[in-house]
Design a protein around this motif. Structure first.
Motif, mmCIF file in Angstrom:
data_model
loop_
_atom_site.group_PDB
_atom_site.id
_atom_site.type_symbol
_atom_site.label_atom_id
_atom_site.label_comp_id
_atom_site.label_asym_id
_atom_site.label_seq_id
_atom_site.Cartn_x
_atom_site.Cartn_y
_atom_site.Cartn_z
ATOM 1 N N SER A 118 109.489 79.826 48.537
ATOM 2 C CA SER A 118 110.591 80.850 48.420
ATOM 3 C C SER A 118 111.820 80.983 49.533
ATOM 4 C CB SER A 118 109.850 82.281 48.392
ATOM 5 O OG SER A 118 109.100 82.464 49.492
ATOM 6 N N ASN A 119 112.792 81.738 49.082
ATOM 7 C CA ASN A 119 113.939 81.755 50.023
ATOM 8 C C ASN A 119 114.094 83.245 50.338
ATOM 9 O OD1 ASN A 119 115.225 78.764 50.444
ATOM 10 N ND2 ASN A 119 114.362 79.194 48.290
ATOM 11 N N GLN A 120 114.658 83.778 51.734
ATOM 12 C CA GLN A 120 114.990 84.986 52.087
ATOM 13 C C GLN A 120 116.182 85.256 51.539
ATOM 14 O OE1 GLN A 120 113.166 83.050 54.057
ATOM 15 N NE2 GLN A 120 111.289 83.717 53.355
ATOM 16 N N LEU A 121 116.367 86.497 51.053
ATOM 17 C CA LEU A 121 117.799 87.179 50.550
ATOM 18 C C LEU A 121 117.922 88.432 51.316
ATOM 19 C CD1 LEU A 121 117.774 86.207 46.783
ATOM 20 C CD2 LEU A 121 118.408 84.826 48.707
ATOM 21 N N THR A 122 119.106 88.773 51.631
ATOM 22 C CA THR A 122 119.570 90.000 52.485
ATOM 23 C C THR A 122 120.677 90.478 52.108
ATOM 24 O OG1 THR A 122 119.402 91.187 54.399
ATOM 25 C CG2 THR A 122 120.153 88.925 54.382
ATOM 26 N N GLY A 123 120.851 91.821 52.101
ATOM 27 C CA GLY A 123 122.196 92.385 51.885
ATOM 28 C C GLY A 123 122.504 93.729 52.429
ATOM 29 N N TYR A 124 123.942 94.189 52.072
ATOM 30 C CA TYR A 124 124.009 95.395 53.020
ATOM 31 C C TYR A 124 124.552 96.397 51.578
ATOM 32 C CZ TYR A 124 126.787 98.965 55.411
ATOM 33 O OH TYR A 124 127.237 100.229 56.061
ATOM 34 N N GLY A 125 124.200 97.431 51.618
ATOM 35 C CA GLY A 125 124.281 98.088 50.479
ATOM 36 C C GLY A 125 124.495 99.724 50.718
ATOM 37 N N LEU A 126 124.694 100.527 49.630
ATOM 38 C CA LEU A 126 124.845 102.003 49.786
ATOM 39 C C LEU A 126 123.792 102.736 48.869
ATOM 40 C CD1 LEU A 126 128.698 102.739 49.995
ATOM 41 C CD2 LEU A 126 127.191 102.911 51.847
ATOM 42 N N VAL A 127 123.110 103.645 49.194
ATOM 43 C CA VAL A 127 122.200 104.571 48.277
ATOM 44 C C VAL A 127 122.904 105.864 48.296
ATOM 45 C CG1 VAL A 127 119.693 105.596 48.110
ATOM 46 C CG2 VAL A 127 120.124 103.232 49.061
ATOM 47 N N VAL A 128 123.144 106.172 47.009
ATOM 48 C CA VAL A 128 123.728 107.525 46.646
ATOM 49 C C VAL A 128 122.710 108.303 45.816
ATOM 50 C CG1 VAL A 128 126.140 106.387 46.595
ATOM 51 C CG2 VAL A 128 124.657 106.383 44.407
ATOM 52 N N GLY A 129 123.208 109.664 45.822
ATOM 53 C CA GLY A 129 122.391 110.477 44.900
ATOM 54 C C GLY A 129 121.461 111.171 45.723
#
Length: 381
Positions: free
Chosen positions: A47-58
């Motif tokens: 497997s390969n690791q994935l990462t990201g930067y995001g926003l949680v709303v609500g």
């Protein structure tokens, strides 16, 4: 010889008798065969690791405090600009209480194809109080090469709860991290070098020359048809000739992984967790003859307040002082002769005679190893 205090023995007995029970259980179980899939894996299938930067709303007012986390406001401004919305010049930065910046991580399985769904984990990177009830907006997930391999979005599942009022706070489990089942969709597959050559390579889970030889012998005996198609290259890898046709290769690997391999006796090892005081010994541990002296030193410091009253009409003040009493108590050391112990149960029984606490056993085992009487590898984690 002076008898050890019963509370000391009772504290240590819980650990050593647990080890004794495990030793007896291990001795009672017969040697069994393992499958190749349980001791090795095909190299390249990973497997390969994935990462990201995001926003949680609500969020219900539990988001980041934007005065302390300016990147939350910046990230939200960039998102609005992508949607075609821009704030008028000179507008004060908005105070966002329902938004939190998060790091999104995921595992891209081997052979994952575009359109398939994978689970994602979402963790707060700011000072949000809770992510419960939030929704992750579209977040690209990148690999180590910087390319986008999946897109994540969805409602979060947070396995916690909390409430606060009047300065009091109650919290159950963790509120700053959550998970989105099937929350990301694969956009790009990762090539797997499974059919690049006429051989496949098996990587053992643990380096052991005996296990590598047994794996090669099992493959040659069942699938070799008299030919040596498997070769142990070292204590970690076994090279196997496989069919070139992709379908036949998959069938070959499926049959290969189900082959039985006789379990090998592991090398003697004692694992010590210095943080929790736990000790684990495997069945190959033996103990040579030695003598151990063990005693305890305890220091007790007690403080008693002493009040000094002034004389009448002296205009003095009442003074409270502390009187400290220090007591040092040292129990006499007990010299115990440890006979040779060829089995794990004997080792545990010999350690139980010391009446030492689990923390004391950590130091005793290290001292026995330094003296050359413990026939095992000592690993501290």
């Amino acid at each position: 010889m002076k008898a050890l205090p019963s509370p000391l023995i009772s504290r240590a007995s819980r650990l050593v008798w647990l080890l004794a029970a495990l030793a007896i259980l291990c001795a009672a179980l017969p040697a069994h065969a393992l499958r190749i899939k349980e001791v090795a894996a095909v190299q390249g299938v990973r497997s390969n690791q994935l990462t990201g930067y995001g926003l949680v709303v609500g969020l219900d007012g539990t988001g980041d405090q934007t005065t302390q986390m300016p990147f939350t406001t910046q990230a939200m401004t960039n998102y609005l600009q992508q949607m075609g919305i821009s704030l008028p010049p000179g507008t004060a930065a908005p105070q966002l209480k329902n938004v939190a910046t998060v790091i999104v991580t995921a595992q891209l399985p081997a052979f994952a194809q575009p359109g398939q769904s994978i689970d994602v984990s979402v963790s707060s990177m700011g000072n949000a109080k809770s992510l419960k009830g939030g929704t992750l907006i579209a977040t690209p997930l990148r690999g180590a090469d910087g390319e986008i391999y999946a897109m994540a979005q969805g409602n979060m599942v947070v396995g916690g709860a909390g409430a606060s009022a009047g300065g009091s706070k109650v919290q159950i489990n963790h509120l700053s991290a959550g998970r989105i089942p099937d929350g990301a969709q694969v956009e790009r597959s990762v090539p797997t070098p499974l059919n690049d050559s006429d051989t496949i390579t098996l990587g053992l889970n643990a380096s052991d020359f005996q296990t590598a030889r047994k794996v090669a012998q099992a493959i040659n005996g069942k699938l070799g048809n008299g030919a040596g198609i498997a070769t142990a290259l070292d204590g970690r890898t076994v090279q196997v000739r496989a069919p070139l046709d992709p379908g036949a290769r998959v069938n070959f690997i499926a049959d290969l992984e189900e082959l039985a391999v006789a379990d090998s006796v592991p090398s003697a090892k004692v694992v010590i967790n210095a943080r929790t005081g736990s000790i684990v010994l495997n069945q190959a541990v033996t103990l040579g003859p030695c003598a151990i002296a063990h005693g305890n030193l305890s220091i007790t410091i007690s403080s008693t307040p002493v009040i000094s009253q002034p004389n009448p009409l002296s205009q003095g003040q009442t003074v409270v002082a502390q009187k400290s009493d220090i007591t040092v108590k040292q129990e006499p050391g007990n010299i115990i002769q440890m006979p040779p112990s060829p089995q794990l149960a004997d080792v545990v029984r010999a350690l139980n005679t010391l009446g030492a606490t689990p923390q004391d056993l950590l130091a005793i085992l290290q001292a026995i190893k330094a003296a050359g009487a413990l026939n095992a590898e000592l690993e501290v984690i």
